[in-house]
Write a protein that holds these residues in place. Structure first.
Motif, PDB file in Angstrom:
ATOM      1  N   LEU A  82      -6.420   0.293 -10.640  1.00 55.81           N
ATOM      2  CA  LEU A  82      -6.121  -1.001 -11.244  1.00 55.81           C
ATOM      3  C   LEU A  82      -7.463  -1.571 -11.700  1.00 55.81           C
ATOM      4  O   LEU A  82      -8.353  -1.818 -10.883  1.00 55.81           O
ATOM      5  CB  LEU A  82      -5.472  -1.957 -10.235  1.00 55.81           C
ATOM      6  CG  LEU A  82      -5.266  -3.393 -10.727  1.00 55.81           C
ATOM      7  CD1 LEU A  82      -4.251  -3.432 -11.874  1.00 55.81           C
ATOM      8  CD2 LEU A  82      -4.829  -4.302  -9.595  1.00 55.81           C
ATOM      9  N   VAL A  84      -9.955  -4.241 -12.597  1.00 57.86           N
ATOM     10  CA  VAL A  84     -10.029  -5.656 -12.234  1.00 57.86           C
ATOM     11  C   VAL A  84     -11.228  -6.373 -12.860  1.00 57.86           C
ATOM     12  O   VAL A  84     -11.364  -7.583 -12.736  1.00 57.86           O
ATOM     13  CB  VAL A  84     -10.046  -5.857 -10.697  1.00 57.86           C
ATOM     14  CG1 VAL A  84      -8.725  -5.418 -10.092  1.00 57.86           C
ATOM     15  CG2 VAL A  84     -11.223  -5.134 -10.056  1.00 57.86           C
ATOM     16  N   VAL A  92      -4.215   0.549  -6.064  1.00 54.89           N
ATOM     17  CA  VAL A  92      -2.928  -0.073  -5.764  1.00 54.89           C
ATOM     18  C   VAL A  92      -1.920   1.009  -5.396  1.00 54.89           C
ATOM     19  O   VAL A  92      -1.867   2.065  -6.023  1.00 54.89           O
ATOM     20  CB  VAL A  92      -2.380  -0.933  -6.925  1.00 54.89           C
ATOM     21  CG1 VAL A  92      -3.180  -2.194  -7.085  1.00 54.89           C
ATOM     22  CG2 VAL A  92      -2.314  -0.179  -8.219  1.00 54.89           C
ATOM     23  N   ASP A  99       7.809   1.921 -11.024  1.00 55.40           N
ATOM     24  CA  ASP A  99       7.008   0.710 -10.860  1.00 55.40           C
ATOM     25  C   ASP A  99       5.841   0.639 -11.839  1.00 55.40           C
ATOM     26  O   ASP A  99       5.093  -0.339 -11.840  1.00 55.40           O
ATOM     27  CB  ASP A  99       6.444   0.619  -9.434  1.00 55.40           C
ATOM     28  CG  ASP A  99       7.513   0.321  -8.401  1.00 55.40           C
ATOM     29  OD1 ASP A  99       8.610  -0.129  -8.792  1.00 55.40           O
ATOM     30  OD2 ASP A  99       7.249   0.539  -7.197  1.00 55.40           O
ATOM     31  N   GLY A 103      -1.272  -0.873 -18.414  1.00 53.57           N
ATOM     32  CA  GLY A 103      -2.329  -1.711 -17.867  1.00 53.57           C
ATOM     33  C   GLY A 103      -3.492  -1.785 -18.837  1.00 53.57           C
ATOM     34  O   GLY A 103      -3.330  -1.560 -20.039  1.00 53.57           O
ATOM     35  N   THR A 109      -0.323   1.529 -14.843  1.00 55.75           N
ATOM     36  CA  THR A 109      -0.659   1.171 -13.471  1.00 55.75           C
ATOM     37  C   THR A 109       0.580   0.505 -12.865  1.00 55.75           C
ATOM     38  O   THR A 109       1.591   0.316 -13.540  1.00 55.75           O
ATOM     39  CB  THR A 109      -1.892   0.245 -13.405  1.00 55.75           C
ATOM     40  OG1 THR A 109      -2.296   0.119 -12.023  1.00 55.75           O
ATOM     41  CG2 THR A 109      -1.611  -1.134 -13.978  1.00 55.75           C
ATOM     42  N   ARG A 111       3.046  -2.223 -11.814  1.00 52.83           N
ATOM     43  CA  ARG A 111       3.291  -3.551 -12.392  1.00 52.83           C
ATOM     44  C   ARG A 111       2.971  -4.646 -11.361  1.00 52.83           C
ATOM     45  O   ARG A 111       3.043  -4.432 -10.145  1.00 52.83           O
ATOM     46  CB  ARG A 111       4.709  -3.671 -12.944  1.00 52.83           C
ATOM     47  CG  ARG A 111       5.808  -3.589 -11.972  1.00 52.83           C
ATOM     48  CD  ARG A 111       7.167  -3.762 -12.677  1.00 52.83           C
ATOM     49  NE  ARG A 111       8.135  -4.217 -11.729  1.00 52.83           N
ATOM     50  CZ  ARG A 111       9.100  -3.463 -11.227  1.00 52.83           C
ATOM     51  NH1 ARG A 111       9.265  -2.226 -11.636  1.00 52.83           N
ATOM     52  NH2 ARG A 111       9.931  -3.967 -10.342  1.00 52.83           N
ATOM     53  N   GLU A 112       2.633  -5.795 -11.883  1.00 48.39           N
ATOM     54  CA  GLU A 112       2.064  -6.871 -11.075  1.00 48.39           C
ATOM     55  C   GLU A 112       2.914  -7.270  -9.869  1.00 48.39           C
ATOM     56  O   GLU A 112       2.398  -7.478  -8.773  1.00 48.39           O
ATOM     57  CB  GLU A 112       1.803  -8.097 -11.962  1.00 48.39           C
ATOM     58  CG  GLU A 112       0.861  -9.077 -11.336  1.00 48.39           C
ATOM     59  CD  GLU A 112       0.371 -10.130 -12.293  1.00 48.39           C
ATOM     60  OE1 GLU A 112      -0.294 -11.059 -11.814  1.00 48.39           O
ATOM     61  OE2 GLU A 112       0.642 -10.041 -13.508  1.00 48.39           O
ATOM     62  N   ASP A 113       4.220  -7.369 -10.046  1.00 47.40           N
ATOM     63  CA  ASP A 113       5.074  -7.830  -8.939  1.00 47.40           C
ATOM     64  C   ASP A 113       5.260  -6.781  -7.838  1.00 47.40           C
ATOM     65  O   ASP A 113       5.842  -7.075  -6.796  1.00 47.40           O
ATOM     66  CB  ASP A 113       6.446  -8.280  -9.472  1.00 47.40           C
ATOM     67  CG  ASP A 113       7.237  -7.156 -10.110  1.00 47.40           C
ATOM     68  OD1 ASP A 113       6.619  -6.320 -10.818  1.00 47.40           O
ATOM     69  OD2 ASP A 113       8.462  -7.104  -9.910  1.00 47.40           O
ATOM     70  N   ARG A 114       4.741  -5.562  -8.031  1.00 48.65           N
ATOM     71  CA  ARG A 114       4.889  -4.489  -7.033  1.00 48.65           C
ATOM     72  C   ARG A 114       3.545  -4.066  -6.432  1.00 48.65           C
ATOM     73  O   ARG A 114       3.473  -3.119  -5.662  1.00 48.65           O
ATOM     74  CB  ARG A 114       5.544  -3.266  -7.682  1.00 48.65           C
ATOM     75  CG  ARG A 114       6.932  -3.496  -8.229  1.00 48.65           C
ATOM     76  CD  ARG A 114       7.983  -3.597  -7.158  1.00 48.65           C
ATOM     77  NE  ARG A 114       8.122  -2.301  -6.518  1.00 48.65           N
ATOM     78  CZ  ARG A 114       8.666  -2.121  -5.330  1.00 48.65           C
ATOM     79  NH1 ARG A 114       9.120  -3.137  -4.638  1.00 48.65           N
ATOM     80  NH2 ARG A 114       8.754  -0.924  -4.797  1.00 48.65           N
ATOM     81  N   ARG A 115       2.476  -4.790  -6.772  1.00 48.25           N
ATOM     82  CA  ARG A 115       1.130  -4.366  -6.368  1.00 48.25           C
ATOM     83  C   ARG A 115       0.819  -4.653  -4.907  1.00 48.25           C
ATOM     84  O   ARG A 115       1.063  -5.745  -4.410  1.00 48.25           O
ATOM     85  CB  ARG A 115       0.072  -5.039  -7.242  1.00 48.25           C
ATOM     86  CG  ARG A 115       0.046  -4.478  -8.621  1.00 48.25           C
ATOM     87  CD  ARG A 115      -1.021  -5.092  -9.467  1.00 48.25           C
ATOM     88  NE  ARG A 115      -0.830  -4.649 -10.851  1.00 48.25           N
ATOM     89  CZ  ARG A 115      -1.267  -5.291 -11.893  1.00 48.25           C
ATOM     90  NH1 ARG A 115      -1.950  -6.412 -11.751  1.00 48.25           N
ATOM     91  NH2 ARG A 115      -1.042  -4.813 -13.094  1.00 48.25           N
ATOM     92  N   GLU A 116       0.245  -3.653  -4.284  1.00 48.39           N
ATOM     93  CA  GLU A 116      -0.284  -3.774  -2.924  1.00 48.39           C
ATOM     94  C   GLU A 116      -1.623  -3.039  -2.941  1.00 48.39           C
ATOM     95  O   GLU A 116      -1.669  -1.834  -3.212  1.00 48.39           O
ATOM     96  CB  GLU A 116       0.672  -3.102  -1.930  1.00 48.39           C
ATOM     97  CG  GLU A 116       0.137  -2.998  -0.535  1.00 48.39           C
ATOM     98  CD  GLU A 116       0.981  -2.081   0.361  1.00 48.39           C
ATOM     99  OE1 GLU A 116       0.406  -1.591   1.342  1.00 48.39           O
ATOM    100  OE2 GLU A 116       2.168  -1.863   0.070  1.00 48.39           O
TER     101      GLU A 116
END
Length: 195
Positions: A82, A84, A92, A99, A103, A109, A111-116
């Protein structure tokens, strides 16, 4: 002066290697990528890894999606880059290929709502893309330093496995102090232990 010479040599080699990579048809890319995935599955550093860092490929790079999917089915933890900031990336976790979304630089990469975010210190191995590689483990990236910084600063313990097509192997690649060397190179034709 010396730095400028090295920079120019790298630029020319990068152009040559990327032209070779882009010249592969979609069908050849797919066939070679499948062969590379098979070789990676046989490599102990990959097979035994519980957590690894892969990459979601640009269209002309080695495609690792089948390998990622198989690793997820086996319960392995897989992370992807990811971007940054300038020259900086994080890892991530990917839980499913569905998912993925475009990016930075149009590279897929999570997607934002699934990032850890995953701690890179947990990686057993890192699968590394690049423009060109030498048999001694020298790597020529795309010029922004993302992987050199990531590998040296965040994941120095991980096995470094270059993933490339055989046309990306070069006899000699200029190396600077900040360039991180690979331990393995896997192509559609062979697995190379870098010395």
């Amino acid at each position: 002066m010396v730095h400028e010479d090295v920079w120019q040599r790298k630029k020319l080699l990068r152009r040559e290697a990327l032209a070779c990579r882009r010249s592969l048809s979609a069908q050849t890319n797919r066939a070679f990528s499948e062969a590379i995935e098979e070789r990676l599955k046989e490599l102990d550093a990959c097979r035994k890894a519980k957590t690894f860092f892969a990459f979601a490929a640009m269209s002309d790079e080695v495609q690792l999606y089948s390998l990622i999917e198989k690793a997820l089915v086996e319960g392995k933890r897989v992370a992807l880059p990811l971007i940054v900031g300038k020259g900086v990336m994080e890892a991530v976790r990917v839980r499913a290929l569905s998912d993925l979304a475009p990016g930075a630089f149009d590279i897929p990469t999570v997607r934002e709502d699934r990032r850890e975010i995953v701690d890179p210190k947990s990686f057993d191995c890192v699968l590394v893309p690049g423009a060109a590689f030498s048999r001694t483990g020298a790597r020529l990236g795309l010029g922004a330093g993302f992987y050199d910084r990531f590998l040296s600063e965040k994941a120095p313990q991980a096995q470094r496995i270059a993933v490339a097509f055989s046309c990306q192997l070069m006899e000699d690649i200029p190396v600077e102090a900040h360039d991180v060397k690979m331990q393995w190179i896997v192509t559609e034709k062979e697995r190379i232990v870098c010395r």
